[in-house]
Design a protein around this motif. Sequence first.
Motif, PDB file in Angstrom:
ATOM      1  N   PRO A  96       0.820  -1.207   0.000  1.00 32.61           N
ATOM      2  CA  PRO A  96       0.000   0.000   0.000  1.00 32.61           C
ATOM      3  C   PRO A  96       0.858   1.263   0.000  1.00 32.61           C
ATOM      4  CG  PRO A  96      -0.728  -1.536   1.694  1.00 32.61           C
ATOM      5  CD  PRO A  96       0.556  -2.068   1.131  1.00 32.61           C
ATOM      6  N   PRO A  97       0.524   2.213  -0.865  1.00 34.56           N
ATOM      7  CA  PRO A  97       1.317   3.435  -0.943  1.00 34.56           C
ATOM      8  C   PRO A  97       1.165   4.282   0.313  1.00 34.56           C
ATOM      9  CG  PRO A  97      -0.653   3.646  -2.260  1.00 34.56           C
ATOM     10  CD  PRO A  97      -0.607   2.234  -1.762  1.00 34.56           C
ATOM     11  N   GLY A  98       2.275   4.743   0.824  1.00 31.65           N
ATOM     12  CA  GLY A  98       2.255   5.687   1.917  1.00 31.65           C
ATOM     13  C   GLY A  98       2.029   5.121   3.291  1.00 31.65           C
ATOM     14  N   LEU A  99       1.820   3.821   3.416  1.00 34.01           N
ATOM     15  CA  LEU A  99       1.517   3.254   4.723  1.00 34.01           C
ATOM     16  C   LEU A  99       2.625   3.573   5.732  1.00 34.01           C
ATOM     17  CD1 LEU A  99      -0.817   1.712   5.934  1.00 34.01           C
ATOM     18  CD2 LEU A  99       0.332  -0.401   5.378  1.00 34.01           C
TER      19      LEU A  99
ATOM     20  N   LEU B  89      -1.488   5.300   8.344  1.00 35.58           N
ATOM     21  CA  LEU B  89      -2.670   4.499   8.024  1.00 35.58           C
ATOM     22  C   LEU B  89      -3.824   5.362   7.538  1.00 35.58           C
ATOM     23  CD1 LEU B  89      -4.174   1.784   7.994  1.00 35.58           C
ATOM     24  CD2 LEU B  89      -4.701   2.160  10.423  1.00 35.58           C
ATOM     25  N   SER B  90      -4.083   6.477   8.189  1.00 37.54           N
ATOM     26  CA  SER B  90      -5.230   7.321   7.820  1.00 37.54           C
ATOM     27  C   SER B  90      -5.172   7.724   6.357  1.00 37.54           C
ATOM     28  CB  SER B  90      -5.268   8.585   8.686  1.00 37.54           C
ATOM     29  OG  SER B  90      -5.381   8.258  10.036  1.00 37.54           O
ATOM     30  N   ALA B  91      -4.044   8.255   5.924  1.00 40.34           N
ATOM     31  CA  ALA B  91      -3.905   8.703   4.533  1.00 40.34           C
ATOM     32  C   ALA B  91      -3.951   7.525   3.567  1.00 40.34           C
ATOM     33  CB  ALA B  91      -2.608   9.480   4.361  1.00 40.34           C
ATOM     34  N   ALA B  92      -3.357   6.403   3.947  1.00 37.14           N
ATOM     35  CA  ALA B  92      -3.386   5.220   3.079  1.00 37.14           C
ATOM     36  C   ALA B  92      -4.823   4.707   2.910  1.00 37.14           C
ATOM     37  CB  ALA B  92      -2.485   4.115   3.636  1.00 37.14           C
ATOM     38  N   ILE B  93      -5.602   4.723   3.978  1.00 33.94           N
ATOM     39  CA  ILE B  93      -7.004   4.295   3.919  1.00 33.94           C
ATOM     40  C   ILE B  93      -7.806   5.265   3.050  1.00 33.94           C
ATOM     41  CG2 ILE B  93      -9.140   4.060   5.266  1.00 33.94           C
ATOM     42  CD1 ILE B  93      -7.289   1.647   5.605  1.00 33.94           C
ATOM     43  N   GLU B  94      -7.588   6.549   3.234  1.00 29.33           N
ATOM     44  CA  GLU B  94      -8.286   7.540   2.409  1.00 29.33           C
ATOM     45  C   GLU B  94      -7.955   7.347   0.934  1.00 29.33           C
ATOM     46  OE1 GLU B  94      -7.286  11.314   4.151  1.00 29.33           O
ATOM     47  OE2 GLU B  94      -8.627  10.984   5.859  1.00 29.33           O
TER      48      GLU B  94
ATOM     49  N   LEU C  34       0.290   5.795  17.008  1.00 22.32           N
ATOM     50  CA  LEU C  34       0.065   4.625  17.860  1.00 22.32           C
ATOM     51  C   LEU C  34       0.064   3.305  17.088  1.00 22.32           C
ATOM     52  CD1 LEU C  34      -2.891   5.934  20.083  1.00 22.32           C
ATOM     53  CD2 LEU C  34      -0.448   5.851  20.672  1.00 22.32           C
ATOM     54  N   VAL C  35      -0.055   3.386  15.754  1.00 25.09           N
ATOM     55  CA  VAL C  35      -0.283   2.185  14.949  1.00 25.09           C
ATOM     56  C   VAL C  35       1.018   1.735  14.285  1.00 25.09           C
ATOM     57  CG1 VAL C  35      -1.690   1.166  13.117  1.00 25.09           C
ATOM     58  CG2 VAL C  35      -2.625   3.028  14.506  1.00 25.09           C
ATOM     59  N   ASP C  36       1.507   0.552  14.675  1.00 23.91           N
ATOM     60  CA  ASP C  36       2.726   0.016  14.059  1.00 23.91           C
ATOM     61  C   ASP C  36       2.415  -0.497  12.650  1.00 23.91           C
ATOM     62  OD1 ASP C  36       2.362  -3.087  14.078  1.00 23.91           O
ATOM     63  OD2 ASP C  36       1.796  -2.449  16.099  1.00 23.91           O
ATOM     64  N   TYR C  37       3.466  -0.773  11.892  1.00 26.56           N
ATOM     65  CA  TYR C  37       3.295  -1.152  10.484  1.00 26.56           C
ATOM     66  C   TYR C  37       2.474  -2.428  10.313  1.00 26.56           C
ATOM     67  CZ  TYR C  37       4.147  -2.305   5.639  1.00 26.56           C
ATOM     68  OH  TYR C  37       3.963  -2.619   4.322  1.00 26.56           O
TER      69      TYR C  37
ATOM     70  N   THR D 115       0.176  -3.778  12.208  1.00 32.79           N
ATOM     71  CA  THR D 115      -1.237  -3.515  12.498  1.00 32.79           C
ATOM     72  C   THR D 115      -1.854  -2.685  11.382  1.00 32.79           C
ATOM     73  OG1 THR D 115      -0.805  -3.625  14.874  1.00 32.79           O
ATOM     74  CG2 THR D 115      -2.842  -2.533  14.184  1.00 32.79           C
ATOM     75  N   ALA D 116      -1.143  -1.664  10.928  1.00 34.93           N
ATOM     76  CA  ALA D 116      -1.650  -0.820   9.835  1.00 34.93           C
ATOM     77  C   ALA D 116      -1.885  -1.652   8.578  1.00 34.93           C
ATOM     78  CB  ALA D 116      -0.670   0.322   9.556  1.00 34.93           C
ATOM     79  N   LEU D 117      -0.940  -2.529   8.252  1.00 31.02           N
ATOM     80  CA  LEU D 117      -1.086  -3.373   7.072  1.00 31.02           C
ATOM     81  C   LEU D 117      -2.280  -4.313   7.222  1.00 31.02           C
ATOM     82  CD1 LEU D 117      -0.033  -4.213   4.298  1.00 31.02           C
ATOM     83  CD2 LEU D 117       1.507  -5.817   5.457  1.00 31.02           C
ATOM     84  N   THR D 118      -2.470  -4.867   8.404  1.00 29.43           N
ATOM     85  CA  THR D 118      -3.611  -5.749   8.652  1.00 29.43           C
ATOM     86  C   THR D 118      -4.924  -5.007   8.471  1.00 29.43           C
ATOM     87  OG1 THR D 118      -2.364  -7.206  10.111  1.00 29.43           O
ATOM     88  CG2 THR D 118      -4.759  -7.172  10.409  1.00 29.43           C
ATOM     89  N   VAL D 119      -5.039  -3.824   9.052  1.00 31.02           N
ATOM     90  CA  VAL D 119      -6.268  -3.036   8.923  1.00 31.02           C
ATOM     91  C   VAL D 119      -6.511  -2.686   7.460  1.00 31.02           C
ATOM     92  CG1 VAL D 119      -7.332  -0.803   9.477  1.00 31.02           C
ATOM     93  CG2 VAL D 119      -6.218  -2.143  11.275  1.00 31.02           C
ATOM     94  N   TYR D 120      -5.457  -2.274   6.758  1.00 34.03           N
ATOM     95  CA  TYR D 120      -5.563  -1.915   5.339  1.00 34.03           C
ATOM     96  C   TYR D 120      -6.049  -3.109   4.520  1.00 34.03           C
ATOM     97  CZ  TYR D 120      -4.180   0.024   0.803  1.00 34.03           C
ATOM     98  OH  TYR D 120      -4.173   0.491  -0.485  1.00 34.03           O
ATOM     99  N   ARG D 121      -5.416  -4.256   4.692  1.00 34.60           N
ATOM    100  CA  ARG D 121      -5.781  -5.459   3.926  1.00 34.60           C
ATOM    101  C   ARG D 121      -7.198  -5.931   4.270  1.00 34.60           C
ATOM    102  NH1 ARG D 121      -2.810  -4.722  -0.054  1.00 34.60           N
ATOM    103  NH2 ARG D 121      -0.630  -5.259   0.110  1.00 34.60           N
ATOM    104  N   CYS D 122      -7.576  -5.829   5.526  1.00 33.73           N
ATOM    105  CA  CYS D 122      -8.916  -6.253   5.921  1.00 33.73           C
ATOM    106  C   CYS D 122      -9.973  -5.354   5.279  1.00 33.73           C
ATOM    107  CB  CYS D 122      -9.048  -6.244   7.443  1.00 33.73           C
ATOM    108  SG  CYS D 122      -8.070  -7.541   8.243  1.00 33.73           S
TER     109      CYS D 122
END
Length: 188
Positions: free
Chosen positions: A50-53, A58-63, A88-91, A93-100
């Motif tokens: 994911p770009p920018g993660l 995470l916020s910008a990557a999700i947007e 607060l969000v490590d890589y 966790t961020a990747l998991t949230v993004y993929r989910c």
Amino acid sequence: QYLAAIDVNASVAIKYKTDDPKLQSILKTIQDSASYLRNVTRSQLRSLKPPGLETVGLSAAIEDLISQWQMSFPQYEININIEVDDRLVDYDTALTVYRCLQEALTNITRHAEAHKICIDLVTQNKSVQGNDISLTIRDDGKGFDPNEAMGKGLGLIGIRERVHALNGLFKLHQAEPTGSVLTLNIPL
């Protein structure tokens, strides 16, 4: 970079005046093909990483994910609430949230027959228990039996396993009056 070079060279060649319309047509086809392949490559790279993660969070990557998804599926009404402290969000966790979220959106487009999607992504401080991140995705689609859906494909199983690997909670249930709700809570 080679595709970019082909695209630039074709653009330059198109600007040269020629009386041969076939040559102009061929050059335009080369340019269009190179542009198409660059877009496909960019899309494939985005799905791999994911770009920018790591850089913008995470916020910008999700947007960005939602924005890209809406370009492909403009018929959906999406309500988004993102209240995330990216620090607060490590890589992992961020990747998991993004993929989910990515998988959930794919499932909605393939199966739900929904019109509206609500996405809530929030980091919370739970004092004694510490911080966590919560992702809730609701749709107004036809709904399904969560027990049946878990056995039909690897998407939901993959989401559940990713969340459990981070000691998180995975919940999937029918929404009222219709649709489904997927909720993830992952400790930070």
